[in-house]
Write a protein that holds these residues in place. Structure first.
Motif: not given
Length: 124
Positions: A39-42
């Motif tokens: 998961p990437q936190n944009l």
């Protein structure tokens, strides 16, 4: 106005064509990817436009104000409810005390009076 729009449409089309060409070139060598990507936190960069910053600041201030107002109203409502309950208790106690004082005065009056009949038969 029309020239500017045509220029912007042409630029967008050229950028889209270049992007799709780059995608077509990279599809030949696709590296193996894990089944579940991490998961990437944009996080969007902060806008540099002062009007956007002002709008965001106003929205945040409005949200804080509404939350503060709601909390104040809840506190006021609780204080009013408590004051009303206290007032009702005082009124109830006053009625009880008044009745007790009235009964005590009546008993005292009856005790001090003689037990003789009040009507002695005299006429004025």
């Amino acid at each position: 106005m029309i020239k500017t729009r045509n220029l912007m449409i042409g630029t967008a089309f050229a950028a889209l064509t270049a992007a799709s060409g780059a995608f077509a070139q990279t599809t030949d060598a696709v590296p193996a990817q894990p089944a579940t990507p991490a998961p990437q936190n944009l996080v969007a960069p902060a806008p540099t436009d002062p009007l956007v910053q002002r709008r965001n600041a106003n929205a945040e201030a409005n949200a804080e104000y509404k939350a503060s107002k709601k909390a104040s109203q809840a506190d006021l409502k609780a204080a009013n409810k408590q004051a009303k309950a206290q007032y009702k208790e005082q009124v109830r106690n006053a009625k009880i005390n008044r009745k007790a004082d009235k009964d005590a005065a009546k008993d005292e009056l009856n005790a001090t009076e003689s037990n003789t009949p009040k009507d002695t038969g005299l006429q004025h």
